[in-house]
Enzyme design. Structure first.
Site, PDB file in Angstrom:
ATOM      1  N   ASP A  31       0.854  -1.186   0.000  1.00 20.75           N
ATOM      2  CA  ASP A  31       0.000   0.000   0.000  1.00 20.75           C
ATOM      3  C   ASP A  31       0.892   1.238   0.000  1.00 20.75           C
ATOM      4  OD1 ASP A  31      -3.194   0.575   0.995  1.00 20.75           O
ATOM      5  OD2 ASP A  31      -1.766   2.234   1.123  1.00 20.75           O
ATOM      6  N   HIS A  47     -11.249  -7.824 -13.157  1.00 20.00           N
ATOM      7  CA  HIS A  47     -11.890  -6.673 -12.515  1.00 20.00           C
ATOM      8  C   HIS A  47     -13.184  -7.078 -11.837  1.00 20.00           C
ATOM      9  CE1 HIS A  47     -12.826  -2.492 -11.676  1.00 20.00           C
ATOM     10  NE2 HIS A  47     -14.075  -2.857 -11.893  1.00 20.00           N
ATOM     11  N   HIS A 102     -11.956  -1.501  -7.146  1.00 20.92           N
ATOM     12  CA  HIS A 102     -11.526  -2.830  -7.619  1.00 20.92           C
ATOM     13  C   HIS A 102     -11.291  -3.624  -6.337  1.00 20.92           C
ATOM     14  CE1 HIS A 102      -8.850  -5.356 -10.516  1.00 20.92           C
ATOM     15  NE2 HIS A 102      -8.817  -5.972  -9.336  1.00 20.92           N
ATOM     16  N   HIS A 104     -10.222  -5.432  -3.252  1.00 24.56           N
ATOM     17  CA  HIS A 104      -8.872  -5.649  -2.724  1.00 24.56           C
ATOM     18  C   HIS A 104      -8.956  -6.007  -1.251  1.00 24.56           C
ATOM     19  CE1 HIS A 104      -9.879  -1.351  -2.470  1.00 24.56           C
ATOM     20  NE2 HIS A 104      -9.195  -1.326  -1.335  1.00 24.56           N
TER      21      HIS A 104
HETATM   22  P1  AMP Z   1      -9.763   1.436   0.129  1.00 25.04           P
HETATM   23  O1  AMP Z   1     -10.069   2.678   0.927  1.00 25.04           O
HETATM   24  O2  AMP Z   1     -10.074   0.175   0.863  1.00 25.04           O
HETATM   25  O3  AMP Z   1     -10.364   1.507  -1.262  1.00 25.04           O
HETATM   26  O4  AMP Z   1      -8.190   1.400  -0.001  1.00 25.04           O
HETATM   27  C1  AMP Z   1      -7.471   1.851  -1.099  1.00 25.04           C
HETATM   28  C2  AMP Z   1      -6.022   1.756  -0.713  1.00 25.04           C
HETATM   29  O5  AMP Z   1      -5.256   1.886  -1.890  1.00 25.04           O
HETATM   30  C3  AMP Z   1      -5.552   2.853   0.261  1.00 25.04           C
HETATM   31  O6  AMP Z   1      -5.016   2.250   1.441  1.00 25.04           O
HETATM   32  C4  AMP Z   1      -4.469   3.589  -0.545  1.00 25.04           C
HETATM   33  O7  AMP Z   1      -3.383   4.010   0.260  1.00 25.04           O
HETATM   34  C5  AMP Z   1      -4.067   2.549  -1.577  1.00 25.04           C
HETATM   35  N1  AMP Z   1      -3.528   3.077  -2.822  1.00 25.04           N
HETATM   36  C6  AMP Z   1      -4.041   4.081  -3.590  1.00 25.04           C
HETATM   37  N2  AMP Z   1      -3.284   4.277  -4.685  1.00 25.04           N
HETATM   38  C7  AMP Z   1      -2.270   3.368  -4.607  1.00 25.04           C
HETATM   39  C8  AMP Z   1      -1.138   3.070  -5.448  1.00 25.04           C
HETATM   40  N3  AMP Z   1      -0.898   3.741  -6.594  1.00 25.04           N
HETATM   41  N4  AMP Z   1      -0.303   2.080  -5.052  1.00 25.04           N
HETATM   42  C9  AMP Z   1      -0.526   1.415  -3.902  1.00 25.04           C
HETATM   43  N5  AMP Z   1      -1.564   1.637  -3.085  1.00 25.04           N
HETATM   44  C10 AMP Z   1      -2.423   2.609  -3.426  1.00 25.04           C
HETATM   45 ZN    ZN Z   2     -10.028  -3.047 -11.979  1.00 19.27          ZN
END
Ligand code: AMP
Ligand code: ZN
Length: 122
Positions: A31, A47, A102, A104
Site C-alpha cells: 500500500d 476486474h 476494484h 482488494h
Molecule cells: P480502500 O479505501 O479500501 O479503497 O483502499 C485503497 C487503498 O489503496 C488505500 O489504502 C491507498 O493508500 C491505496 N492506494 C491508492 N493508490 C495506490 C497506489 N498507486 N499504489 C498502492 N496503493 C495505493
Molecule cells: Zn479493476
C-alpha cells in the site's frame, strides 16, 4: 480489464508498484500509504468492483485469495502464531469506506501500535 481502473493497471504492470507476489489470478503489492508496519494489498487480476458483486460462482477464487493472503502476510513480515498475526480488511462501497473500486484485501500486520487509520478503516 477495466481501462479506467487503478488496480487493473497496477496488476497489469501499467502503473508501477512495489510487487510482493503475482500469479495468473492475483497480484499483491505494498500500500502506498501504509497504516501499519506491514500493509499490503492483494487484488484479483480480473476486474471485480467489490464484495457487493460476488456470488457463489466466485467462491473458488475468493477462497484461494484468503489462503494466499495468509501466506503473503507471513512471507512479508507478519509474525506467526498467537502473539503475532495480521488483519484482513476489504472495504466495500461508500458506506464501507472503499476508495478504489476494484476489490482488494488489505493485509495489515507488524508490531503495534498501528496508526488510528488502521483501526478505523485501513
Ligand atoms: P480502500 O479505501 O479500501 O479503497 O483502499 C485503497 C487503498 O489503496 C488505500 O489504502 C491507498 O493508500 C491505496 N492506494 C491508492 N493508490 C495506490 C497506489 N498507486 N499504489 C498502492 N496503493 C495505493
Ligand atoms: Zn479493476
Amino acid at each position: 480489464m477495466s481501462h479506467d481502473c487503478l488496480f487493473c493497471k497496477i496488476s497489469q504492470g501499467e502503473i508501477p508498484s512495489k510487487k510482493v507476489f503475482e500469479n495468473d489470478e492475483f497480484f499483491a503489492f505494498h500500500d502506498i500509504q501504509p497504516a501499519a508496519p506491514v500493509h499490503l494489498l492483494i487484488v484479483p487480476k480480473q476486474h471485480v468492483t467489490s464484495m457487493q458483486q460476488v456470488t457463489e460462482n466466485d467462491a473458488g477464487w475468493l477462497g484461494r485469495m484468503m489462503v494466499l493472503a495468509a501466506r503473503i502476510a507471513h512471507e512479508n513480515g507478519c509474525r506467526p502464531g498467537p502473539q503475532g498475526g495480521f488483519r484482513l480488511v476489504t472495504n466495500s462501497g461508500l458506506d464501507g469506506g472503499q476508495e478504489v473500486d476494484h476489490l482488494h484485501l488489505h493485509i495489515l500486520g507488524g508490531e503495534r501500535p498501528w496508526s488510528q487509520r488502521a483501526d478505523q478503516n485501513a
